[in-house]
Scaffold this motif. Sequence first.
Motif, mmCIF file in Angstrom:
data_model
loop_
_atom_site.group_PDB
_atom_site.id
_atom_site.type_symbol
_atom_site.label_atom_id
_atom_site.label_comp_id
_atom_site.label_asym_id
_atom_site.label_seq_id
_atom_site.Cartn_x
_atom_site.Cartn_y
_atom_site.Cartn_z
ATOM 1 N N GLU A 30 -1.465 10.827 5.185
ATOM 2 C CA GLU A 30 -1.148 9.422 4.932
ATOM 3 C C GLU A 30 -0.244 8.855 6.017
ATOM 4 O O GLU A 30 -0.454 7.739 6.493
ATOM 5 C CB GLU A 30 -0.490 9.262 3.557
ATOM 6 C CG GLU A 30 -1.389 9.639 2.380
ATOM 7 C CD GLU A 30 -2.606 8.731 2.226
ATOM 8 O OE1 GLU A 30 -2.564 7.592 2.732
ATOM 9 O OE2 GLU A 30 -3.601 9.169 1.615
ATOM 10 N N ASN A 34 -1.104 5.840 8.640
ATOM 11 C CA ASN A 34 -0.287 4.629 8.780
ATOM 12 C C ASN A 34 0.084 4.387 10.243
ATOM 13 O O ASN A 34 0.086 3.255 10.704
ATOM 14 C CB ASN A 34 0.986 4.754 7.945
ATOM 15 C CG ASN A 34 0.721 4.482 6.472
ATOM 16 O OD1 ASN A 34 -0.340 3.960 6.118
ATOM 17 N ND2 ASN A 34 1.661 4.851 5.630
ATOM 18 N N LYS A 80 -2.920 -4.577 4.320
ATOM 19 C CA LYS A 80 -4.264 -4.369 4.863
ATOM 20 C C LYS A 80 -5.383 -5.066 4.106
ATOM 21 O O LYS A 80 -6.442 -5.309 4.674
ATOM 22 C CB LYS A 80 -4.524 -2.872 4.998
ATOM 23 C CG LYS A 80 -3.489 -2.255 5.966
ATOM 24 C CD LYS A 80 -3.455 -0.762 6.009
ATOM 25 C CE LYS A 80 -2.180 -0.319 6.730
ATOM 26 N NZ LYS A 80 -1.965 1.128 6.703
ATOM 27 N N GLY A 94 -5.808 2.987 5.977
ATOM 28 C CA GLY A 94 -5.256 2.789 4.639
ATOM 29 C C GLY A 94 -5.726 1.472 4.060
ATOM 30 O O GLY A 94 -6.293 0.632 4.757
ATOM 31 N N ALA A 99 0.399 5.080 -0.710
ATOM 32 C CA ALA A 99 0.864 6.316 -0.086
ATOM 33 C C ALA A 99 2.387 6.370 -0.018
ATOM 34 O O ALA A 99 3.006 7.308 -0.506
ATOM 35 C CB ALA A 99 0.261 6.453 1.304
HETATM 36 MG MG MG Z 1 -1.431 4.111 4.337
#
Ligand code: MG
Length: 619
Positions: A30, A34, A80, A94, A99
């Motif tokens: 994760e 990112n 996002k 993501g 996360a």
């Molecule tokens: Mg993420």
Amino acid sequence: MDIIQLLPDNIANQIAAGEVIQRPASALKELLENAIDANATEINVHINDAGKSLLQVIDNGKGMSETDARMAFERHATSKIKKIEDLFHIKTMGFRGEALASIAAVAQVEVKTKRVTDELGTYLDIENSMVNIQEPCVCANGTSISMKNLFFNVPARRNFLKSNASEFKHIVDEFTRVAMAYPEVMFTLDHNSQEMFHLEKGSLKQRIVQLLGTNFNQHLVQVKEETDYMNIYGFIGKPEASRKTRGDQYFFVNNRFIKSAYLNHAVVNAFAELLPNDNFPLYILFIELDPAQIDINVHPTKQEIKFEDEKLVYAFVQAAVKHAIAQASIAPSIDFTLDAHIQQLDAVNKPFTTQDKEQAASSSLFKTFTEKNQAHFIDPSLKSEISHWEDFYKSYRDAEDKETVLPNEKVVSSNLFKDFSQKQINLSATEDFMQILNTYILSPMPNGYVVINQQLAHERILYEKFTQIIHKQKSITQQLLLPETIELSISDSILLEELIPELEKIGYKIEHFGKDTYVIHGVPADVQSNSETQSIELLLEQYKHFSSDIKFSKREKLLRCLAKQQSIKAGKRLSNDEMKILAHNLFNCNIPNVSPSGKKPTYIVYNENTLEKLFGKQF
Ligand code: MG
Ligand code: ADP
């Protein structure tokens, strides 16, 4: 009385975290994603104790404002997506916005982040979903997130973590999957202050070789096909690079690593008979297609996705791999007949009916779908190389046929079956052996007949023999005249390191020789092979295959792998004498009737009763 209550945030977050963060490696995945989403060009990872005490990811990406840094740790907080339709146009790794919230619920987190435009950055200290400290700080552009003491507040889950070696293996796997997809990003990873990966920016091929080992270099064949519907690029391994166990197989869809048994099948099918029996092909394939054609929101860790038109993707993957094989002249001739069913699919014909017709018609893969029964044209100048490949396969098979059978056994005495009467099977001095399908040995007994599986039987014999050697006497090492050097991938090297003490007890002499290189000085006196490096590689592969079986000790597993590796294989023709020796040795084993794994019978007896049941009694 009413009994329903809302769970406090930190508990709700801990529960939700169960889906996303199973182990240190899931957090690494994760955090790396990112950093990629933040357009980082350099990512550094620091790990202590396989991520159990520290896992830190530092990127030079776009950083966060003070408010965003705080917001990022709320559940369902994401920059996002904004609305549900966005789910089908995702270009980022993501999108679920859970996360960081999950990580902060089950670990102690420290963040430093700064955007280029800001003078000061933000420092955050979060624990148990609560912000302890938030203050301005001096820091580099980009983001650094440290996750400390994972599951410190959920001891039950902490207990579920495996050994450091095993957790670190997961970390290397996740790291590899992200680093493979972004060769244009520089990555480093150190473990307990020792640098494990230093990946400079470069081409995909360079990245693959950096990650999997330089010995892969000459075995890679390029795959590259572009169509209106989708693109495929990457590499497949030549058949020699295939493995006995599922090893390096990677699919990426829009740069996201995914697992797909279905697409794996497409690749395996494309290789067809080119692969040695039961081998798994090596591949690193990237599929690019319109995000609207896939659903990535079907799995909490996004490792599985749904394709809008799965059959079509299957057909493309298969055709592209076949094409690459043919172009590399690995296959003497290739049958490009596509499944008629697939040929009729709307989508396959689609380029015809749209205005893109001309453009599509020029793409090579498109031709593979249209030129009837012959997907592409093999350049006549390649013919010489093609025959070379035919020769290669012929000599490969011949060599296999000639290989001495039963290398480890000798005829004990002329009266081979002297003591069979004491065993549960009495083959009383029989001379009658028959081999069926080059795999089973058939022999009459006074009360029926026995069918022996030659490979499983030989595995049992060798396993008991190796065990005896180890328990009775000190194992004998056979020194190699010319020590062999072996270069391994990082994860294999970690595994070998872990196994060396046991391997030495069996009789191997292996020395660590800088980074991921080892020198083999000696092998057990009873082990035969043409190449010690290959035999170690195979041993590691088989061991990995075995290692889910926790009931055996390391040494037991190694002995079983070794027995398997050295055994005569199904499909090998045996002489009458060889069958005799095999049967004799099998029934002299302590436990003759099951394979070393304990899962399969080595022989099956058909006695009079069984036959009578099948045929009915005769009067
Ligand atoms: Mg993420
Ligand atoms: P998601 O990635 O699904 O959006 P996360 O919980 O992983 O959810 O992250 C939440 C948000 O925090 C991201 O949408 C992003 O805006 C921000 N963020 C997280 N990590 C970074 C980073 N390394 N650099 C910049 N922004 C980040």
